[in-house]
Enzyme design. Structure first.
Site, PDB file in Angstrom:
ATOM      1  N   CYS A   2      36.916 -12.809  76.995  1.00 27.82           N
ATOM      2  CA  CYS A   2      37.034 -13.684  75.827  1.00 27.82           C
ATOM      3  C   CYS A   2      35.736 -14.458  75.654  1.00 27.82           C
ATOM      4  O   CYS A   2      34.906 -14.515  76.553  1.00 27.82           O
ATOM      5  CB  CYS A   2      38.179 -14.667  76.026  1.00 27.82           C
ATOM      6  SG  CYS A   2      39.737 -13.852  76.349  1.00 27.82           S
ATOM      7  N   ARG A  27      32.860 -10.215  72.799  1.00 26.93           N
ATOM      8  CA  ARG A  27      33.592 -10.393  74.058  1.00 26.93           C
ATOM      9  C   ARG A  27      35.102 -10.278  73.863  1.00 26.93           C
ATOM     10  O   ARG A  27      35.862 -10.220  74.829  1.00 26.93           O
ATOM     11  CB  ARG A  27      33.270 -11.749  74.674  1.00 26.93           C
ATOM     12  CG  ARG A  27      31.842 -11.882  75.125  1.00 26.93           C
ATOM     13  CD  ARG A  27      31.644 -13.195  75.826  1.00 26.93           C
ATOM     14  NE  ARG A  27      32.370 -13.245  77.079  1.00 26.93           N
ATOM     15  CZ  ARG A  27      31.905 -12.830  78.240  1.00 26.93           C
ATOM     16  NH1 ARG A  27      30.690 -12.328  78.311  1.00 26.93           N
ATOM     17  NH2 ARG A  27      32.622 -12.916  79.328  1.00 26.93           N
ATOM     18  N   TRP A  75      40.594 -11.619  73.715  1.00 24.78           N
ATOM     19  CA  TRP A  75      40.947 -10.210  73.902  1.00 24.78           C
ATOM     20  C   TRP A  75      42.178 -10.244  74.789  1.00 24.78           C
ATOM     21  O   TRP A  75      42.100 -10.618  75.959  1.00 24.78           O
ATOM     22  CB  TRP A  75      39.811  -9.460  74.579  1.00 24.78           C
ATOM     23  CG  TRP A  75      40.015  -7.974  74.647  1.00 24.78           C
ATOM     24  CD1 TRP A  75      39.900  -7.074  73.628  1.00 24.78           C
ATOM     25  CD2 TRP A  75      40.355  -7.208  75.814  1.00 24.78           C
ATOM     26  NE1 TRP A  75      40.145  -5.799  74.084  1.00 24.78           N
ATOM     27  CE2 TRP A  75      40.420  -5.841  75.413  1.00 24.78           C
ATOM     28  CE3 TRP A  75      40.615  -7.509  77.139  1.00 24.78           C
ATOM     29  CZ2 TRP A  75      40.733  -4.815  76.297  1.00 24.78           C
ATOM     30  CZ3 TRP A  75      40.921  -6.490  78.025  1.00 24.78           C
ATOM     31  CH2 TRP A  75      40.972  -5.155  77.598  1.00 24.78           C
ATOM     32  N   ASN A 101      39.074 -17.839  79.867  1.00 26.88           N
ATOM     33  CA  ASN A 101      38.666 -16.445  79.944  1.00 26.88           C
ATOM     34  C   ASN A 101      39.034 -15.962  81.335  1.00 26.88           C
ATOM     35  O   ASN A 101      38.587 -16.553  82.324  1.00 26.88           O
ATOM     36  CB  ASN A 101      37.150 -16.346  79.712  1.00 26.88           C
ATOM     37  CG  ASN A 101      36.628 -14.936  79.862  1.00 26.88           C
ATOM     38  OD1 ASN A 101      37.393 -13.976  79.749  1.00 26.88           O
ATOM     39  ND2 ASN A 101      35.341 -14.798  80.107  1.00 26.88           N
ATOM     40  N   GLY A 102      39.853 -14.921  81.430  1.00 26.44           N
ATOM     41  CA  GLY A 102      40.259 -14.414  82.741  1.00 26.44           C
ATOM     42  C   GLY A 102      41.760 -14.237  82.807  1.00 26.44           C
ATOM     43  O   GLY A 102      42.432 -14.160  81.777  1.00 26.44           O
ATOM     44  N   GLU A 491      28.638  11.245  79.154  1.00 30.82           N
ATOM     45  CA  GLU A 491      28.276  10.051  78.400  1.00 30.82           C
ATOM     46  C   GLU A 491      28.343  10.319  76.889  1.00 30.82           C
ATOM     47  O   GLU A 491      28.807   9.480  76.119  1.00 30.82           O
ATOM     48  CB  GLU A 491      26.872   9.575  78.823  1.00 30.82           C
ATOM     49  CG  GLU A 491      26.304   8.398  78.063  1.00 30.82           C
ATOM     50  CD  GLU A 491      27.136   7.111  78.156  1.00 30.82           C
ATOM     51  OE1 GLU A 491      28.100   7.064  78.915  1.00 30.82           O
ATOM     52  OE2 GLU A 491      26.817   6.160  77.421  1.00 30.82           O
ATOM     53  N   LYS A 495      30.714   8.226  74.386  1.00 29.06           N
ATOM     54  CA  LYS A 495      30.198   7.522  73.200  1.00 29.06           C
ATOM     55  C   LYS A 495      31.000   7.932  71.969  1.00 29.06           C
ATOM     56  O   LYS A 495      31.396   7.096  71.174  1.00 29.06           O
ATOM     57  CB  LYS A 495      28.712   7.844  72.946  1.00 29.06           C
ATOM     58  CG  LYS A 495      27.696   7.191  73.838  1.00 29.06           C
ATOM     59  CD  LYS A 495      27.564   5.700  73.688  1.00 29.06           C
ATOM     60  CE  LYS A 495      28.522   4.944  74.536  1.00 29.06           C
ATOM     61  NZ  LYS A 495      28.160   4.670  75.905  1.00 29.06           N
ATOM     62  N   GLU A 498      34.752   6.601  72.070  1.00 37.19           N
ATOM     63  CA  GLU A 498      35.004   5.157  71.970  1.00 37.19           C
ATOM     64  C   GLU A 498      34.683   4.575  70.600  1.00 37.19           C
ATOM     65  O   GLU A 498      35.314   3.615  70.189  1.00 37.19           O
ATOM     66  CB  GLU A 498      34.339   4.366  73.103  1.00 37.19           C
ATOM     67  CG  GLU A 498      32.851   4.227  73.051  1.00 37.19           C
ATOM     68  CD  GLU A 498      32.317   3.333  74.183  1.00 37.19           C
ATOM     69  OE1 GLU A 498      31.192   3.582  74.617  1.00 37.19           O
ATOM     70  OE2 GLU A 498      33.011   2.411  74.618  1.00 37.19           O
ATOM     71  N   HIS A 514      36.609  28.644  83.739  1.00 37.73           N
ATOM     72  CA  HIS A 514      37.778  28.389  84.597  1.00 37.73           C
ATOM     73  C   HIS A 514      38.903  27.699  83.836  1.00 37.73           C
ATOM     74  O   HIS A 514      39.789  27.114  84.440  1.00 37.73           O
ATOM     75  CB  HIS A 514      37.357  27.565  85.816  1.00 37.73           C
ATOM     76  CG  HIS A 514      36.341  28.257  86.665  1.00 37.73           C
ATOM     77  ND1 HIS A 514      36.613  29.405  87.375  1.00 37.73           N
ATOM     78  CD2 HIS A 514      35.025  27.993  86.880  1.00 37.73           C
ATOM     79  CE1 HIS A 514      35.520  29.805  88.011  1.00 37.73           C
ATOM     80  NE2 HIS A 514      34.544  28.965  87.725  1.00 37.73           N
ATOM     81  N   LYS A 620      33.626  -5.786  75.319  1.00 37.58           N
ATOM     82  CA  LYS A 620      32.322  -5.525  75.923  1.00 37.58           C
ATOM     83  C   LYS A 620      32.350  -5.688  77.438  1.00 37.58           C
ATOM     84  O   LYS A 620      31.835  -4.851  78.168  1.00 37.58           O
ATOM     85  CB  LYS A 620      31.283  -6.471  75.305  1.00 37.58           C
ATOM     86  CG  LYS A 620      29.869  -6.248  75.811  1.00 37.58           C
ATOM     87  CD  LYS A 620      29.330  -4.906  75.375  1.00 37.58           C
ATOM     88  CE  LYS A 620      27.949  -4.625  75.933  1.00 37.58           C
ATOM     89  NZ  LYS A 620      27.649  -3.178  75.835  1.00 37.58           N
TER      90      LYS A 620
HETATM   91  O1  M6R Z   1      29.202  -4.024  82.178  1.00 39.70           O
HETATM   92  P1  M6R Z   1      29.484  -2.724  82.881  1.00 39.70           P
HETATM   93  O2  M6R Z   1      28.338  -1.797  82.854  1.00 39.70           O
HETATM   94  O3  M6R Z   1      30.006  -2.925  84.277  1.00 39.70           O
HETATM   95  O4  M6R Z   1      30.644  -2.069  82.046  1.00 39.70           O
HETATM   96  C1  M6R Z   1      31.241  -0.877  82.453  1.00 39.70           C
HETATM   97  C2  M6R Z   1      32.042  -0.240  81.348  1.00 39.70           C
HETATM   98  O5  M6R Z   1      33.084  -1.094  80.949  1.00 39.70           O
HETATM   99  C3  M6R Z   1      31.172   0.083  80.131  1.00 39.70           C
HETATM  100  O6  M6R Z   1      30.101   0.912  80.473  1.00 39.70           O
HETATM  101  C4  M6R Z   1      32.017   0.777  79.044  1.00 39.70           C
HETATM  102  O7  M6R Z   1      32.419   2.037  79.481  1.00 39.70           O
HETATM  103  C5  M6R Z   1      31.225   0.886  77.735  1.00 39.70           C
HETATM  104  N1  M6R Z   1      32.056   0.508  76.624  1.00 39.70           N
HETATM  105  C6  M6R Z   1      30.736   2.245  77.447  1.00 39.70           C
HETATM  106  O8  M6R Z   1      30.047   2.318  76.243  1.00 39.70           O
END
Ligand code: M6R
Length: 625
Positions: A2, A27, A75, A101-102, A491, A495, A498, A514, A620
Site C-alpha cells: 500500500c 503500490r 491493495w 501497509n502490511g 520473462e 511480461k 501480466e 515432449h 508493484k
Molecule cells: O521487487 P522484486 O524484484 O522482489 O519483485 C519480484 C516480483 O514480484 C516482480 O518481479 C514481479 O514478478 C513483476 N511484476 C514482474 O514484472
C-alpha cells in the site's frame, strides 16, 4: 503493497497528500482515503473505493478542513476493496485514525480480546485492530497516567505480530503524526519547517530529498518543530537524513505514454549506471567493494543458492548460466516463495544470493532469513538503497536502474542481468577461472551494451507495434529459448501475461517435442529466441538445434516470431516474422533479447486497451507472503 503519505507543515495539506498518493499509486490502487486533523471540526476522514481519482473527486465535492493529515492507497489483503475497508481506519470514538501497509497476523486473536471489552469493529480489515488497540491503551491508562499518542502506539505495536508500517493521528493529542515500522518500508522526509511520512520516496520527492529510512522497530513522532525517533521501548535513537540523488523528474513519465514505456527506454542508462565504477575498461578487472566478502571467502565458496520471485527469479535463472560458465561454481535457483518449504541443505561455505528490484518482497526476505538461519552469508542484488534485504545481507550490489514505477519490471531486469554478469566475472577473477585477456574482452563487450540496447530500442519498437496489430487477438502465446535464452523466454511470457492478460507460457525449445507440440496450429503465435554468438561454437550448436525445433513448429503451421542476430538470413527464410538484434557474447545476449519482448508485450497491451502500468490484481511490491 500500500501507499502511505503523511504531512505536517505550513502547506495546504490536501494537495500534498493527494499528489504524494498519486505518485505512490503503483503500490496499490483498489481504494484510497485521507484523514485531516487540526481544524475546529476535529478529525475528518474521506475514503473511496477504486482508483485515487475517486477519492480526488470526493475531496473536490466535499472539501476538508485541517492542517495536517495522512493518506493511503490500498491493495487489499484482508477484506474486499470497498469504501468501508479503505484506510484510514478509526477507533470506536472516531477521534483516532490509522493507515497501515502490511499484515497483522494475530489480528483475529486481538480482535476477540477487544470485542470482549466492548470495542465495535466496522470493517473486514486487519488494520482496524490497530486503531482499537491504541484506543484501549488510552482507556487502560486513563485513571493511572496521562498517555501520549506515541506511548500508546508503542504499547500497541509491541502486541502486533506480522508486518506493518503505520501512520497514526489523534484529535486528542493534536499537531502530531506518529509512524512505526516493522517490516514494510517507511521513510520520513525533512523539509523547511515541514515533515513528511511516506511508504516510498517518490511520494515526497517533489518536496524534499532529505530522507530517513525508518528501520524495523523504529517509531517517529512528527510535529511542526521536528521529528523524534525512538525504538519500540521508548529509547531515543538517532536517525540522520540522507540526501537522495534521484531527480523528481526521474519518477515522472517524461512524456512517455506509460511508465513502462519510459522505463523500457531507460535501459541503456540503467545498464550503464549499473556498470559504472565496477569494471575497468583498461584491465578488465571488476571491483565490488560493497560485497564485503573477501577474495579468500569467495574462493572457498562451494555453491551459490539463489532465491527470488517473478522477473527477479528469471534473472536468477540467467545468473546460473553466467556464474557456472565463468566461475565454475555450482548454482541452485529457487522461487523464494518455495525456498524454505524444502528445508534446503545449506551451510557456511555456501553463498546465498537474493535478487529483488524492491528489496521488500516478503517471500525473498523469508528465503533470506532461511539462509541466515543456516549460517549462509547472503548477498543482495537490489534496486533500492537501504531496502530490507540489503540491510540483512552481508553485502550488496545495487542495480542503479532508478525508481521503477510500472508494475511490470523492465529496466530493473536488465540492470539485474548486468549486475549478475559483473558478479559472475568477479567470482571468476577471484577464483582464477578466467584469464585477464578473457576478462578484458568481456568487459569491452559489456561496455558496448548500452549503445546496442539503444539500437535495439530504435529498430525494434516499430516492428513490435506492427506485430501487435497482427497478434493482439491471440488467445495464447508460446515463448521458446534454449540455455541462457530459456529464462528470457520465461520473462517474455510473464511480461505478456501480466500486462495484456493473454495466456502465455515459456518453454525450453527442446522440450516442445515432449508435449507442447500438440498445441501448435495456425492460431498459435510462437516467439522463439534464436540468437547466436558466432564466436562461440556452443552457442552456434544451440542455435542450430533451435532451428530444428522451429521447423517442427512451422511444419504444423505455427506462426513464428523469431528473435535473431543481425545478418542471419537463414532464419528469415524459415519463419514468418524476424526481429533482429545486434550480436554479442552469448552471456550478454539476454540483455538485448529481452528488450523486443518487453516492447512486444507493451504494444499488444496497448493495442488491447489494457491498463499497462497498473495491471489488474497486481501490485508493484509484494510485501506479504
Ligand atoms: O521487487 P522484486 O524484484 O522482489 O519483485 C519480484 C516480483 O514480484 C516482480 O518481479 C514481479 O514478478 C513483476 N511484476 C514482474 O514484472
Amino acid at each position: 503493497m500500500c501507499g502511505i503519505v503523511g504531512y505536517i507543515g505550513p502547506k495546504p495539506v490536501v494537495p500534498v497528500i493527494l499528489e504524494g498518493l498519486r505518485r505512490l499509486e503503483y503500490r496499490g490502487y483498489d481504494s484510497a482515503g485521507i484523514a485531516l486533523a487540526g481544524s475546529a471540526s476535529g478529525l475528518t476522514v474521506h475514503r473511496a473505493s477504486g482508483k485515487l481519482r475517486n477519492l480526488e473527486a470526493l475531496v473536490a465535492d466535499k472539501p476538508m478542513a485541517g492542517n495536517y493529515g495522512i493518506g493511503h492507497t490500498r491493495w487489499a489483503t484482508h477484506g474486499r476493496p470497498t469504501e468501508e475497508n479503505a484506510h484510514p481506519h478509526r477507533d470506536c470514538t472516531g477521534s483516532l485514525v490509522v493507515v497501515h501497509n502490511g499484515i497483522v497476523e494475530n489480528y483475529l486473536a486481538l480482535k476477540k480480546e477487544l470485542v470482549a471489552v466492548g470495542h465495535i469493529f466496522v470493517t473486514e480489515t486487519d488494520t482496524e485492530i490497530i486503531a482499537h488497540l491504541i484506543e484501549q491503551e488510552f482507556l487502560d491508562a486513563k485513571s493511572v497516567e496521562q498517555l501520549s499518542l506515541e506511548e500508546a502506539v508503542r504499547r500497541s505495536v509491541r502486541k502486533l505480530k506480522g508486518a506493518f508500517a503505520i501512520g497514526v493521528l489523534s484529535a486528542d493529542d493534536p499537531s502530531k503524526l506518529v509512524a512505526a515500522r516493522s517490516g514494510p518500508p517507511a521513510v520520513i522526509g525533512f523539509g523547511k519547517d515541514e515533515y513528511f511520512l511516506a511508504s516510498d520516496i517518490p511520494g515526497i520527492l517533489h518536496h524534499t530529498r532529505d530522507i530517513v529510512y525508518l528501520q524495523d522497530g523504529d517509531i517517529a513522532v512528527l510535529t511542526t518543530s521536528g521529528v523524534v525517533f525512538t525504538d519500540f521501548d521508548g529509547n531515543t535513537i538517532s536517525r540522520l537524513p540522507q540526501h537522495i540523488q534521484w531527480d523528481p523528474i526521474q519518477a515522472e513519465k517524461e512524456g512517455y505514454r506509460h511508465f513502462m514505456l519510459k522505463e523500457i527506454h531507460e535501459q541503456p542508462r540503467a545498464i550503464r549506471d549499473t556498470m559504472l565504477g565496477r569494471v575497468s575498461l583498461t584491465t578488465g578487472k571488476v571491483e565490488l567493494p560493497d560485497l564485503k566478502l573477501t577474495v579468500d571467502e569467495l574462493r572457498r565458496a562451494q555453491r551459490v543458492a539463489i532465491a527470488s520471485c517473478g522477473t527477479s527469479w528469471h534473472a536468477g535463472l540467467a545468473a546460473k548460466f553466467m556464474i557456472e560458465r565463468l566461475a565454475r561454481l555450482p548454482v541452485e535457483v529457487d522461487y523464494a516463495s518455495e525456498f524454505r518449504y524444502r528445508d534446503p541443505i545449506l551451510g557456511a561455505t555456501d553463498m546465498g544470493l537474493l535478487i529483488s528490484q524492491s528489496g521488500e518482497t516478503a517471500d525473498t526476505i523469508a528465503a533470506q532469513l532461511e539462509m541466515i538461519s543456516k549460517s549462509t552469508p547472503t548477498l543482495a542484488i537490489c534496486n533500492v538503497v537501504g531496502a530490507a534485504i540489503t540491510r540483512k545481507a552481508f553485502g550488496t550490489i545495487t542495480t542503479n536502474a532508478g525508481p521503477e514505477i510500472g508494475v511490470a519490471s523492465t529496466k530493473a531486469f536488465t540492470a539485474q542481468l548486468t549486475a549478475l554478469f559483473i558478479l559472475a566475472l568477479y567470482l571468476a577473477q577471484c577464483r582464477d577461472t578466467i584469464t585477464q585477456e578473457e576478462s578484458l574482452k568481456l568487459v569491452t563487450e559489456l561496455d558496448k551494451l548500452p549503445a546496442k540496447a539503444r539500437e535495439v530500442l530504435r529498430s525494434t519498437a516499430p516492428v513490435c507495434q506492427e506485430l501487435a496489430k497482427i497478434f493482439s487477438n491471440a488467445r495464447d502465446f508460446l515463448f521458446l529459448g534454449r540455455g541462457i535464452h530459456y529464462p528470457i523466454a520465461l520473462e517474455g511470457a510473464l511480461k505478456l501475461k501480466e500486462i495484456s492478460y493473454i495466456h502465455a507460457e515459456g518453454y525450453p525449445a527442446g522440450e516442445m517435442k515432449h508435449g507442447p507440440n500438440a498445441l501448435i496450429d495456425e492460431n498459435l503465435p510462437v516467439v522463439c529466441i534464436a540468437t547466436r554468438d558466432e564466436n562461440n561454437p556452443d552457442s552456434v550448436l544451440k542455435y542450430e538445434k533451435t532451428l530444428s525445433n522451429l521447423q517442427e513448429v512451422t511444419a504444423r503451421n505455427g506462426r513464428v516470431i523469431a528473435i535473431a542476430c543481425e545478418g542471419d538470413t537463414e532464419i528469415s527464410r524459415l519463419v514468418e516474422h524476424t526481429i533482429y538484434i545486434p550480436s554479442a557474447p552469448e552471456l550478454l545476449l539476454p540483455i538485448l533479447e529481452v528488450i523486443p519482448l518487453q516492447l512486444l508485450a507493451y504494444s499488444i497491451a496497448v493495442e488491447r486497451g489494457c491498463d499497462v502500468d497498473q495491471p489488474r490484481n497486481l501490485a508493484k511490491s509484494v510485501t506479504v507472503e
